[in-house]
Motif scaffolding. Structure first.
Motif, mmCIF file in Angstrom:
data_model
loop_
_atom_site.group_PDB
_atom_site.id
_atom_site.type_symbol
_atom_site.label_atom_id
_atom_site.label_comp_id
_atom_site.label_asym_id
_atom_site.label_seq_id
_atom_site.Cartn_x
_atom_site.Cartn_y
_atom_site.Cartn_z
ATOM 1 N N MET B 260 65.519 -24.500 30.297
ATOM 2 C CA MET B 260 65.125 -25.803 29.774
ATOM 3 C C MET B 260 64.075 -26.523 30.629
ATOM 4 O O MET B 260 63.035 -26.930 30.098
ATOM 5 N N ASP B 262 61.978 -25.263 32.559
ATOM 6 C CA ASP B 262 60.747 -24.490 32.447
ATOM 7 C C ASP B 262 60.023 -24.799 31.143
ATOM 8 O O ASP B 262 58.797 -24.926 31.114
ATOM 9 N N LEU B 263 60.790 -24.914 30.077
ATOM 10 C CA LEU B 263 60.192 -25.251 28.774
ATOM 11 C C LEU B 263 59.512 -26.615 28.869
ATOM 12 O O LEU B 263 58.356 -26.770 28.468
ATOM 13 N N THR B 266 56.296 -26.394 30.899
ATOM 14 C CA THR B 266 55.165 -25.760 30.219
ATOM 15 C C THR B 266 54.625 -26.667 29.119
ATOM 16 O O THR B 266 53.412 -26.748 28.906
ATOM 17 N N LEU B 267 55.537 -27.370 28.425
ATOM 18 C CA LEU B 267 55.063 -28.297 27.392
ATOM 19 C C LEU B 267 54.243 -29.417 28.029
ATOM 20 O O LEU B 267 53.214 -29.837 27.492
ATOM 21 N N LEU B 269 52.571 -29.142 30.741
ATOM 22 C CA LEU B 269 51.301 -28.505 31.102
ATOM 23 C C LEU B 269 50.350 -28.515 29.904
ATOM 24 O O LEU B 269 49.171 -28.855 30.038
ATOM 25 N N ALA B 270 50.912 -28.193 28.732
ATOM 26 C CA ALA B 270 50.100 -28.197 27.522
ATOM 27 C C ALA B 270 49.532 -29.591 27.280
ATOM 28 O O ALA B 270 48.335 -29.753 26.994
ATOM 29 N N LEU B 273 46.799 -30.341 29.777
ATOM 30 C CA LEU B 273 45.544 -29.649 29.462
ATOM 31 C C LEU B 273 44.836 -30.325 28.295
ATOM 32 O O LEU B 273 43.612 -30.481 28.299
ATOM 33 N N ILE B 294 48.368 -28.915 38.206
ATOM 34 C CA ILE B 294 49.127 -27.708 37.850
ATOM 35 C C ILE B 294 50.052 -27.336 39.010
ATOM 36 O O ILE B 294 51.233 -27.019 38.828
#
Lengths: 581, 586
Positions: B260, B262-263, B266-267, B269-270, B273, B294
């Motif tokens: 969780m 990690d999800l 990454t979201l 991070l999206a 970006l 990052i």
């Protein structure tokens, strides 16, 4: 790595779970590596000022989609992999238990309960860890490591990779060394902790003496020194553990510095882009886990191997008594002993010698004698706790080894010296050998054993729980419940092995009277210290140092003026003293 | 091991505060830890900033002045070095605080237990008390070592990361901040859901282990009753239910624990970006900034995960703390106000009655007086109340009615040390402590060698001690196994003689001691006679024929009293006991 071969049978049996988990793991690893690559691409687009809204959205949505897919896959590989290892743990536990139920009592004399328990608890956990975390760190560590290296070498720059990885072997070595030291430290800390437990146990149970000698302050000192030793061992573990973070931090820092430095040079020379350098440093972070995984794997394998060897030894053990008999039925319920000489395994002293004894069907045979005279040995042979070719023990003329063990046990009901009750209700304890018994049947035998009045006084009567969380029973109550339990079996042969010692003489008399009524035509053996229990027996055998010293009825033996007669007088006097006269 | 398996839904804040207050006793260590923590956090947070400067100011521009680059590299290396060093020192300081706190709590609870009234031990199972002193304090150790350290480090790091982010680009920081509420929500949600599930799995496991250990002990019975298959089936069922319970835990862990955060990362991070890319299309952006972000992002998830995992430890530690505090707060026995001293050694029981449970009397209306130097013996069958009488005399328990007087002073008013020094006991099971032979005689008291040697000589154990490798300095083996049972009795006698008590209580061994030991003890007692008051609990009547007075106890009542000759001439319990011992059948 041998342990993975030894566990091969399980991996083969559960190959589906392991295969799905393995595939998902590899897929997750591949997809995880795509994210840094996408980030690098995006940065290069920004730098080249060719980023368009559509392509930005595409990057972002792909990353978000990958994140979700990875999450789902991670969930599933965990479920598959760990369900397999959890199930292995339960399977081993169940096998150990089943194995234990087939072992004869002599086996339990050789193995301490704590040792057997350790195999079913700690050892099972160690094997489970090998089949779960071990497989994970082996497979995932390998796949991640290989993939990351491959991507770095092939897609970014091989020189940069080599330079950036210079500090990593140091990290792998460090993880291995620290992992070992940590493991040893843990074991040491655990031992010190159990010293502490022992120490406190001793102090608390010796509290009266400590008070009597005014030693409280001294005990405090001793306790503190043991507690300090335990704390020191713990401190060593904590100190070692505290090394992890700085070491990782330093290695990664050095590696970052090398890769940024070298990377910058490569960027200036136009061999890689800035975006690629960013991806590269993100990949570096991925390499910590494989380094850690290998140190851990070696540890897990070592422990799992030792544990599995111990479990296998237990599962392969053979019962000292073989169930090779075939007889199901006894032609009659006579019990006979013809014993030349019997010694317990590992001993040269004869527990029994020259005993020739017969209990006819329907009769009551009393067996008396001093402690260690061999009374219980007779029963041990009858029940086949031990086999000895020099001893002929038979039921209905057939040697006991000729019966199937199950059939032999059906023939005999025993009330052992120490009445063992299980953590269950009183009714369940009485119905132990006949789980389907009705309450009426249970009450009938409880009345025969003169224990119903006691039971009805408990909070939930027959449904009262026995043991730590329930009522505490007196020795006499336990014995009488054990008698009721044996009576419920209604077996052709009943053995009371000093089973009335904690019951007062009056109660003993009424139980014996009930028995005479209820057990007509059946054989009863009564072993005892207190002679009042055998006064009415058809025959009484007096054992002395393993030999048959006297044999006859109560009257005959009194007339002989031997051990029996002397003991009888002594016990008369003893009874007077106990009652305060 | 003793299992406690109650777990409340909420953490008791009062107990938590009280536990944490223990750490405040080490302000020096805490201050140092705080300084080192700030230092290491600073290093961790500044690293990416330096790289960002390098990337944006030099690499992107394509200029590399040697001096600047060297300086930057040195700064980077120094910072990592200092940060690692400070990080190590910081956790060592916190470790020290943790161990010091646990040491204090442990010694407090142990000392309190050792000084509880003896009736306390009648109700508390030994296993439970041991668990209070060892397991519960161990759980408290984890609170400081694992929970507090992790929480402080994690929170400081996360805050510092966000501050650094804000300096670099506050809008991008806000994007990252969006995930924090979600992470915190997941953390507490997980804790709420997992605590009862873990508890369930653990209690099934302890049930499995309980069944296993009980079945091993009762295997004979199971086999005799041909119930192997039924027990096997039941064990398999429990074992499978353990599997089911663990799978429920696993599902929760797999959903919320590691994947969780990690999800969420990454979201984020999206999102980062997306925002960064959008900015870049309007204005010039710094690549170093996104690089640093990052990098920072990957540092937030691990601390969050660690905190999530440690929350359940917090709960267990607080529960353990509560149990320990209950023992501490109930307090110990207190005799500090009593200050009367014993000089001559007269013992008197006046209408003493006692019952352990307040229901069944163990002693009723006991009356007797032992004048200084007299030899009294108490005899009676098992359960007659002899040992209880001795316990009262040693102030282990207080009688419900009646008075015990020592030198005419009420026993409750006698000074604790005076009581211990004046009342000597030779126990059934001699108390042997670790340490040397000499220490077993002196029990840590200041004593000249003459006194020690004289006492050992009187107890006729001196010759044996001299055969030991280091004579009086020989260490005792565990439980005194380098001494035989008889020799241990003599050693215990030597100890008592060396302390020269005014009143000697002799609790004779039930098990047969050899006739040599018995004779030695007899002679030693005869030497004390006239000088020391002796009260002997006797099992063998042959040892007390010379007593000034024999009390015959039956079911808590004195039924006969007199000298050996008087009692023998009466028809009664004493004579029957005597005859019984004469006619022992082997």
């Amino acid at each position: 790595m041998n342990i993975f071969l030894k566990l091969g049978w399980y991996f083969r049996a559960e190959w589906r779970r392991y295969a799905v988990a393995g595939l998902l793991l590899v897929a997750v690893d591949v997809m995880e590596l795509m994210i840094p690559w996408l980030v690098g691409q995006l940065i290069d687009d920004v730098l080249a000022q060719r980023l368009q809204p559509e392509s930005l959205w595409r990057y972002v949505l792909i990353i978000a989609a990958l994140a979700v897919v990875i999450y789902v896959m991670r969930f599933f590989w965990r479920m598959y992999l760990f369900s397999a290892s959890f199930q292995l743990a339960e399977l081993l536990r169940q096998r150990v238990f089943k194995q234990l139920t087939t072992m004869a009592p002599a086996f339990y004399n050789r193995h301490r309960t704590g040792d057997l328990m350790a195999r079913a608890t700690n050892d099972v956990t160690a094997v489970e860890m090998t089949a779960g975390e071990g497989v994970l760190s082996g497979l995932d560590g390998l796949v991640t490591g290989v993939l990351v290296l491959f991507v770095m070498l092939m897609f970014i720059n091989w020189q940069l990779t080599l330079v950036a990885l210079l500090p990593f072997p140091f990290m792998a070595w460090f993880f291995y060394v620290i992992g070992n030291r940590l493991h040893d430290g843990f074991r040491d800390a655990q031992e010190r902790f159990s010293d502490l437990n022992d120490r406190v146990q001793e102090s608390v149970s010796g509290i009266r003496m400590i008070r009597a000698f005014g030693r409280e302050a001294r005990e405090d000192e001793v306790f503190l020194s043991v507690a300090d030793r335990a704390a020191e061992a713990n401190m060593r573990v904590a100190t070692t553990d505290s090394l992890y973070d700085p070491a990782i931090f330093l290695t990664v820092g050095a590696s970052f510095m090398l890769s940024i430095g070298m990377g910058a040079w490569l960027v200036t020379r136009g061999e890689i882009t800035l975006g690629e350098l960013t991806s590269f440093t993100m990949y570096l972070g991925f390499l910590i886990w494989p380094m850690f995984a290998y140190g851990w794997l070696l540890n897990l394998v070592e422990r799992g191997n030792a544990a599995y060897t111990r479990i296998s030894a237990l599962l392969d053990a053979r019962s000292p008594v073989e169930d090779s008999g075939t007889e199901q039925q006894a032609p009659s319920f006579d019990v006979s002993w013809r014993i030349g000489r019997f010694c317990y395994p590992g001993s040269d002293n004869a527990a029994l010698a020259n005993v020739d004894l017969l209990a006819r069907q329907g009769q009551t045979l009393g067996i008396v004698g001093a402690t260690g005279a061999g009374k219980t040995s007779l029963i041990n042979l009858l029940l086949r706790y031990y086999d000895d070719p020099a001893c002929e023990v038979g039921v209905g003329g057939i040697p006991v080894s000729g019966y199937e063990l199950h059939a032999l046990r059906d023939l005999v009901a025993v009330v052992p010296q120490d009445a063992f009750l299980f953590t269950a209700t009183i009714a369940e304890n009485i119905a132990l050998g006949k789980p389907g018994a009705t309450l009426d049947e249970i009450r009938a035998v409880a009345r025969l054993a003169a224990v119903e009045q006691d039971i009805l006084r408990f909070p939930a009567a027959y449904e009262t729980l026995v043991g730590e969380r329930g009522v505490t029973l007196s020795g006499g109550q336990k014995q009488r419940i054990a008698i009721a339990r044996a009576l419920l079996l209604d077996a052709p042969i009943l053995i009371l092995d000093d089973a009335l010692s904690a019951v007062d003489v009056g109660t003993e008399r009424s139980i014996l009277a009930h028995l005479r009524e209820a057990r007509q035509g059946r054989t009863t053996l009564i072993l005892c210290h207190r002679l009042s229990a055998v006064e009415d027996a058809d025959q009484i055998a007096v054992l002395s140092h393993g030999e048959l010293a006297e044999l006859g009825t109560h009257r005959e033996l009194l007339a002989r003026q031997g051990w029996y007669a002397r003991m009888f007088d002594y016990q008369q006097l003893e009874r007077a003293v106990v009652s305060g006269r | 091991m003793y299992q406690d398996d109650d777990l409340p839904r909420h953490v008791n804040r009062g107990s938590l505060k009280r536990l944490l207050r223990y750490a405040l006793a080490y302000p020096q260590l805490l201050k140092q830890a705080a300084v080192f923590l700030l230092l290491t956090t600073l290093g961790q947070v500044l690293g990416p900033v330096l790289i960002k400067i390098f990337l944006d100011d030099y690499v992107t521009e394509g200029v590399y002045p040697l001096r600047d680059i060297t300086l930057l590299a040195l700064a980077y290396a120094a910072m990592y070095g200092v940060s690692a060093w400070a990080g190590y020192l910081q956790s060592m300081r916190l470790n020290e605080v943790a161990f010091s706190v646990v040491r204090r709590i442990r010694s407090q609870v142990f000392a309190t237990v050792m000084r509880k009234p003896l009736s306390f031990f009648d109700h508390e199972p030994t296993g439970k008390l041991v668990s209070r002193i060892t397991n519960d304090t161990e759980a408290i150790k984890d609170l400081f070592l694992q929970v507090m350290a992790t929480f402080v480090q994690s929170v400081v790091l996360i805050v510092a990361v966000f501050i650094a982010m804000a300096f670099l680009d506050w809008r991008l920081m806000l994007v990252c901040l969006l995930m924090m509420p979600l992470m915190v929500f997941v953390m507490f949600r997980y804790q709420r859901l997992s605590a009862p599930r873990y508890h369930k799995a653990r209690s099934i496991l302890s049930q499995i282990n309980g069944t296993l250990s009980e079945s091993i002990q009762g295997m004979k019975v199971i086999q005799l009753m041909n119930q192997q298959r039924r027990f096997d089936q039941r064990f398999t069922d429990t074992s499978q239910s353990h599997f089911t319970a663990r799978m429920r835990n696993l599902k929760l862990d797999a959903l919320l624990l590691r994947p969780m955060p990690d999800l969420l990362r990454t979201l984020t991070l999206a999102g980062l970006l997306l925002f960064f890319g959008w900015q870049s299309m309007g204005a010039a952006v710094e690549i170093g900034v996104i690089y640093a972000f990052i990098n920072y992002l990957s540092r937030i998830t691990e601390p969050m995960l660690q905190m999530t995992q440690r929350l359940s430890m917090l709960q267990q530690a607080v529960v353990a703390g509560e149990r320990v505090f209950t023992i501490l707060d109930d307090g110990a026995e207190d005799h500090t106000a009593a200050n009367q001293l014993i000089e001559s050694g007269e013992v008197a029981f006046r209408d003493v009655s006692f019952s352990y449970d307040g229901e069944h009397p163990v002693l009723s209306d006991i009356n007797f007086t032992v004048r200084p130097g007299e030899f009294y013996a108490i005899v009676g069958h098992t359960g007659s109340g002899k040992s209880t009488l001795m316990s009262l005399l040693m102030r282990f328990y207080a009688p419900q009615s009646g008075d015990i007087l020592l030198d005419g002073k009420h026993i409750n008013e006698v000074d604790q040390n005076s009581l211990r020094e004046s009342v000597g006991v030779v126990m059934q099971d001699p108390f042997i402590t670790t340490g040397s032979v000499r220490e077993n005689i002196t029990l840590g008291q200041d004593m000249s060698d003459e006194v020690v040697l004289a006492a050992a000589g009187q107890a006729q154990i001196h010759d044996y001690i001299m055969t030991l490798p280091e004579a009086y300095n020989t260490p005792m083996d565990e439980r005194g196994s380098n001494f035989s049972t008889g020799q241990r009795q003599l050693l215990s006698l030597a100890r008592t003689l060396a302390h020269k008590p005014r009143i000697l209580i002799l609790d004779e061994a039930t098990a047969n001691i050899d006739s040599h030991t018995e004779a030695v003890i007899q002679r030693a007692l005869m030497m004390l006679r006239g000088d020391t008051s002796i009260i002997a609990i006797a099992h063998r009547l042959s040892t007390i024929t010379a007593a000034d007075q024999i009390l015959v106890l039956h079911q808590g009542v004195i039924t006969q009293r007199g000298t050996h000759q008087q009692l023998l001439s009466e028809d009664g319990l004493y004579r029957n006991m005597y005859l019984l011992q004469q006619s022992r059948v082997v």
